[in-house]
Design a protein around this motif. Structure first.
Motif, PDB file in Angstrom:
ATOM      1  N   LEU A  10      -1.639  46.278  39.563  1.00 56.90           N
ATOM      2  CA  LEU A  10      -1.846  46.082  40.995  1.00 56.90           C
ATOM      3  C   LEU A  10      -0.538  46.089  41.765  1.00 56.90           C
ATOM      4  CD1 LEU A  10      -4.547  43.249  40.933  1.00 56.90           C
ATOM      5  CD2 LEU A  10      -4.909  45.683  41.396  1.00 56.90           C
ATOM      6  N   LEU A  11       0.566  45.756  41.069  1.00 60.15           N
ATOM      7  CA  LEU A  11       1.871  45.668  41.727  1.00 60.15           C
ATOM      8  C   LEU A  11       2.913  46.405  40.882  1.00 60.15           C
ATOM      9  CD1 LEU A  11       1.557  41.931  42.729  1.00 60.15           C
ATOM     10  CD2 LEU A  11       1.656  43.840  44.337  1.00 60.15           C
ATOM     11  N   PRO A  12       2.782  47.715  40.758  1.00 55.08           N
ATOM     12  CA  PRO A  12       3.719  48.473  39.934  1.00 55.08           C
ATOM     13  C   PRO A  12       5.141  48.369  40.489  1.00 55.08           C
ATOM     14  CG  PRO A  12       2.396  49.941  41.300  1.00 55.08           C
ATOM     15  CD  PRO A  12       1.795  48.579  41.432  1.00 55.08           C
ATOM     16  N   GLY A  13       6.089  48.330  39.581  1.00 58.74           N
ATOM     17  CA  GLY A  13       7.478  48.236  39.999  1.00 58.74           C
ATOM     18  C   GLY A  13       8.029  46.833  39.971  1.00 58.74           C
ATOM     19  N   LEU A  14       7.155  45.829  39.900  1.00 57.64           N
ATOM     20  CA  LEU A  14       7.616  44.441  39.805  1.00 57.64           C
ATOM     21  C   LEU A  14       7.503  43.987  38.352  1.00 57.64           C
ATOM     22  CD1 LEU A  14       6.072  42.700  42.955  1.00 57.64           C
ATOM     23  CD2 LEU A  14       8.449  43.407  42.607  1.00 57.64           C
ATOM     24  N   PRO A  15       8.581  43.488  37.761  1.00 62.46           N
ATOM     25  CA  PRO A  15       8.497  43.034  36.369  1.00 62.46           C
ATOM     26  C   PRO A  15       7.751  41.717  36.253  1.00 62.46           C
ATOM     27  CG  PRO A  15      10.623  42.457  37.288  1.00 62.46           C
ATOM     28  CD  PRO A  15       9.916  43.277  38.342  1.00 62.46           C
ATOM     29  N   GLY A  16       7.245  41.424  35.064  1.00 62.28           N
ATOM     30  CA  GLY A  16       6.731  40.092  34.801  1.00 62.28           C
ATOM     31  C   GLY A  16       7.899  39.131  34.666  1.00 62.28           C
ATOM     32  N   LEU A  17       7.689  37.877  35.033  1.00 62.62           N
ATOM     33  CA  LEU A  17       8.760  36.884  34.909  1.00 62.62           C
ATOM     34  C   LEU A  17       9.276  36.804  33.482  1.00 62.62           C
ATOM     35  CD1 LEU A  17       7.713  33.820  37.122  1.00 62.62           C
ATOM     36  CD2 LEU A  17       9.810  35.162  37.302  1.00 62.62           C
ATOM     37  N   GLN A  18       8.365  36.950  32.518  1.00 63.91           N
ATOM     38  CA  GLN A  18       8.778  36.855  31.119  1.00 63.91           C
ATOM     39  C   GLN A  18       9.750  37.974  30.771  1.00 63.91           C
ATOM     40  OE1 GLN A  18       5.982  35.299  28.009  1.00 63.91           O
ATOM     41  NE2 GLN A  18       6.046  37.423  27.307  1.00 63.91           N
ATOM     42  N   GLU A  19       9.439  39.178  31.210  1.00 65.18           N
ATOM     43  CA  GLU A  19      10.318  40.320  30.941  1.00 65.18           C
ATOM     44  C   GLU A  19      11.618  40.219  31.735  1.00 65.18           C
ATOM     45  OE1 GLU A  19       6.664  40.754  29.432  1.00 65.18           O
ATOM     46  OE2 GLU A  19       6.912  40.702  31.618  1.00 65.18           O
ATOM     47  N   ALA A  20      11.584  39.481  32.850  1.00 62.95           N
ATOM     48  CA  ALA A  20      12.769  39.329  33.701  1.00 62.95           C
ATOM     49  C   ALA A  20      13.674  38.196  33.236  1.00 62.95           C
ATOM     50  CB  ALA A  20      12.351  39.101  35.151  1.00 62.95           C
ATOM     51  N   GLY A  21      13.307  37.544  32.113  1.00 64.25           N
ATOM     52  CA  GLY A  21      14.208  36.552  31.557  1.00 64.25           C
ATOM     53  C   GLY A  21      13.737  35.122  31.571  1.00 64.25           C
ATOM     54  N   VAL A  22      12.472  34.882  31.949  1.00 66.69           N
ATOM     55  CA  VAL A  22      11.933  33.518  31.933  1.00 66.69           C
ATOM     56  C   VAL A  22      11.033  33.401  30.705  1.00 66.69           C
ATOM     57  CG1 VAL A  22      10.634  31.758  33.180  1.00 66.69           C
ATOM     58  CG2 VAL A  22      12.014  33.429  34.447  1.00 66.69           C
ATOM     59  N   PRO A  23      11.476  32.723  29.663  1.00 71.39           N
ATOM     60  CA  PRO A  23      10.723  32.716  28.401  1.00 71.39           C
ATOM     61  C   PRO A  23       9.360  32.047  28.515  1.00 71.39           C
ATOM     62  CG  PRO A  23      12.527  31.123  28.333  1.00 71.39           C
ATOM     63  CD  PRO A  23      12.713  31.915  29.587  1.00 71.39           C
ATOM     64  N   ASP A  24       8.384  32.631  27.817  1.00 71.85           N
ATOM     65  CA  ASP A  24       7.055  32.035  27.690  1.00 71.85           C
ATOM     66  C   ASP A  24       6.390  31.796  29.037  1.00 71.85           C
ATOM     67  OD1 ASP A  24       4.899  31.132  26.196  1.00 71.85           O
ATOM     68  OD2 ASP A  24       5.579  29.043  26.215  1.00 71.85           O
ATOM     69  N   TYR A  25       6.620  32.692  29.986  1.00 73.79           N
ATOM     70  CA  TYR A  25       5.951  32.561  31.285  1.00 73.79           C
ATOM     71  C   TYR A  25       4.888  33.648  31.389  1.00 73.79           C
ATOM     72  CZ  TYR A  25       5.233  31.129  36.100  1.00 73.79           C
ATOM     73  OH  TYR A  25       4.665  30.623  37.253  1.00 73.79           O
ATOM     74  N   ASP A  26       3.646  33.225  31.404  1.00 74.67           N
ATOM     75  CA  ASP A  26       2.511  34.131  31.578  1.00 74.67           C
ATOM     76  C   ASP A  26       1.445  33.347  32.309  1.00 74.67           C
ATOM     77  OD1 ASP A  26       0.705  36.184  31.473  1.00 74.67           O
ATOM     78  OD2 ASP A  26       0.243  35.975  29.346  1.00 74.67           O
ATOM     79  N   ASN A  27       1.196  33.711  33.539  1.00 76.04           N
ATOM     80  CA  ASN A  27       0.310  32.895  34.377  1.00 76.04           C
ATOM     81  C   ASN A  27      -0.394  33.796  35.379  1.00 76.04           C
ATOM     82  OD1 ASN A  27      -0.777  30.417  35.201  1.00 76.04           O
ATOM     83  ND2 ASN A  27       0.722  30.215  36.841  1.00 76.04           N
ATOM     84  N   ALA A  28      -1.656  33.557  35.604  1.00 72.24           N
ATOM     85  CA  ALA A  28      -2.416  34.299  36.606  1.00 72.24           C
ATOM     86  C   ALA A  28      -3.417  33.363  37.259  1.00 72.24           C
ATOM     87  CB  ALA A  28      -3.143  35.476  35.976  1.00 72.24           C
ATOM     88  N   ALA A  29      -3.679  33.610  38.514  1.00 66.94           N
ATOM     89  CA  ALA A  29      -4.732  32.862  39.205  1.00 66.94           C
ATOM     90  C   ALA A  29      -6.088  33.434  38.812  1.00 66.94           C
ATOM     91  CB  ALA A  29      -4.542  32.958  40.712  1.00 66.94           C
ATOM     92  N   TRP A  30      -7.075  32.567  38.663  1.00 67.41           N
ATOM     93  CA  TRP A  30      -8.416  33.040  38.349  1.00 67.41           C
ATOM     94  C   TRP A  30      -9.430  32.375  39.283  1.00 67.41           C
ATOM     95  CZ3 TRP A  30     -10.849  28.557  37.255  1.00 67.41           C
ATOM     96  CH2 TRP A  30     -10.177  27.554  36.540  1.00 67.41           C
ATOM     97  N   THR A  31     -10.581  32.985  39.363  1.00 69.46           N
ATOM     98  CA  THR A  31     -11.665  32.466  40.201  1.00 69.46           C
ATOM     99  C   THR A  31     -12.957  32.486  39.402  1.00 69.46           C
ATOM    100  OG1 THR A  31     -10.593  33.458  42.129  1.00 69.46           O
ATOM    101  CG2 THR A  31     -12.841  32.683  42.424  1.00 69.46           C
ATOM    102  N   MET A  32     -13.726  31.399  39.509  1.00 67.31           N
ATOM    103  CA  MET A  32     -15.031  31.293  38.846  1.00 67.31           C
ATOM    104  C   MET A  32     -16.076  30.853  39.868  1.00 67.31           C
ATOM    105  SD  MET A  32     -14.089  29.289  35.303  1.00 67.31           S
ATOM    106  CE  MET A  32     -12.710  29.803  34.271  1.00 67.31           C
TER     107      MET A  32
END
Length: 321
Positions: A228-250
């Motif tokens: 959805l946002l090509p060109g922006l790295p994930g925080l984990q790949e940018a040097g923040v270890p073990d960061y994987d987070n997304a907002a969800w809706t139920m």
């Protein structure tokens, strides 16, 4: 048992809208959203309400009840009859309510029956243009220089963007002051105005401000980035270890909702999420749908989120603001 099955078949053969008419009558369905208007889950809720309305043959009225880390809306939802006439659409802070607000009277799993797992969304790390950082490593270096003098806008403790900021602080090993707001939209506007340094929030809120030149986007919160946002790295790949987070809706109903009403709502939600036009509308607003949107997948994600955040909330000693 066999007789009950035989009786159920003709009812299920009736078109969904006709079934809903017999279940809900002429009353509109109330959709409680525990965030302010224009928040990420509010956008999702309104898209779902629009799409589910013709399927159910009932208007769906969205009601925003924001505050107290979603407990205000959750409490209001729990006071409604368990008839399927009221549905509840929270986001990640649903998994945190009992952790941060121990006096909250309801269990986030046992007292909420899933209808569907609706969307997920990577959050964006964005700074005001006066902040000199052009990348995540540069932002981390700048934050280490500034310390608590740097500030980050977020909603109340337990809100999705607040927890995204806390996780960033923890994983990046930096310090800054989180400034809490009642609504995420107000926080984003204050960052855009230069009253705050940065925020981690929904692309629905931040990317228009990025395009206007008021903010600079540095990364997304999902590991591996997002289509959805090509060109922006994930925080984990940018040097923040073990960061994987997304907002969800139920979407939830209350326990005790009649089986037929629950089945109708689940069918409407499933058809809505399978509709390419709805999926495109959600994607245009910055949201992905899940490969598995089933109630079972929703409950599994909720349980895993509670397990994930429990030690983090304890370590941070988060309290209601």
């Amino acid at each position: 048992m066999h007789r009950r099955r035989l009786l159920a078949v003709p009812f299920l053969a009736v078109p969904l809208a006709a079934r809903a008419q017999s279940l809900f009558g002429d009353r509109p369905i109330r959709m409680i959203v525990p965030v302010a208007a224009a928040g990420a889950s509010d956008i999702v809720a309104r898209i779902m309400a629009d799409a589910m309305t013709p399927l159910l043959g009932r208007s769906i009225v969205v009601e925003n009840l924001a505050g107290a880390g979603s407990t205000l809306g959750a409490n209001a939802f729990q006071q409604t009859p368990a008839d399927g006439q009221t549905i509840y659409v929270p986001t990640n802070n649903h998994a945190l309510m009992k952790l941060i607000y121990p006096q909250f009277a309801y269990d986030p799993v046992a007292d909420f029956v899933p209808v569907a797992l609706v969307t997920r969304q990577p959050f964006v790390v964005a700074v005001h243009t006066s902040v000199p950082a052009q990348s995540v490593p540069e932002l981390i270096a700048w934050l280490r220089q500034r310390g608590a003098a740097a500030n980050c806008g977020a909603a109340a403790p337990g809100a999705v963007n607040y927890m995204a900021a806390e996780l960033f602080r923890l994983r990046a090993g930096v310090d800054f002051t989180i400034v809490s707001y009642r609504a995420a939209a107000a926080s984003a506007q204050d960052v855009a105005a230069g009253r705050l340094d940065f925020t981690i929030d929904s692309p629905s809120l931040l990317m228009p401000l990025v395009r206007q030149g008021k903010l600079r986007a540095l990364a997304v919160t999902m590991a591996g980035g997002s289509t959805l946002l090509p060109g922006l790295p994930g925080l984990q790949e940018a040097g923040v270890p073990d960061y994987d987070n997304a907002a969800w809706t139920m979407i939830f109903v209350r326990p005790g909702t009649p089986d037929a009403a629950l089945a109708a709502l689940r069918a409407a939600a499933a058809r809505t999420l399978a509709d390419p036009a709805v999926r495109e509308r959600l994607a245009s607003a910055g949201f992905e749908t899940w490969p598995d949107a089933s109630p079972a997948a929703a409950e599994a994600l909720l349980r895993s989120e509670i397990a994930r955040w429990t030690p983090i909330v304890a370590r941070l000693n988060l309290k209601p603001s």
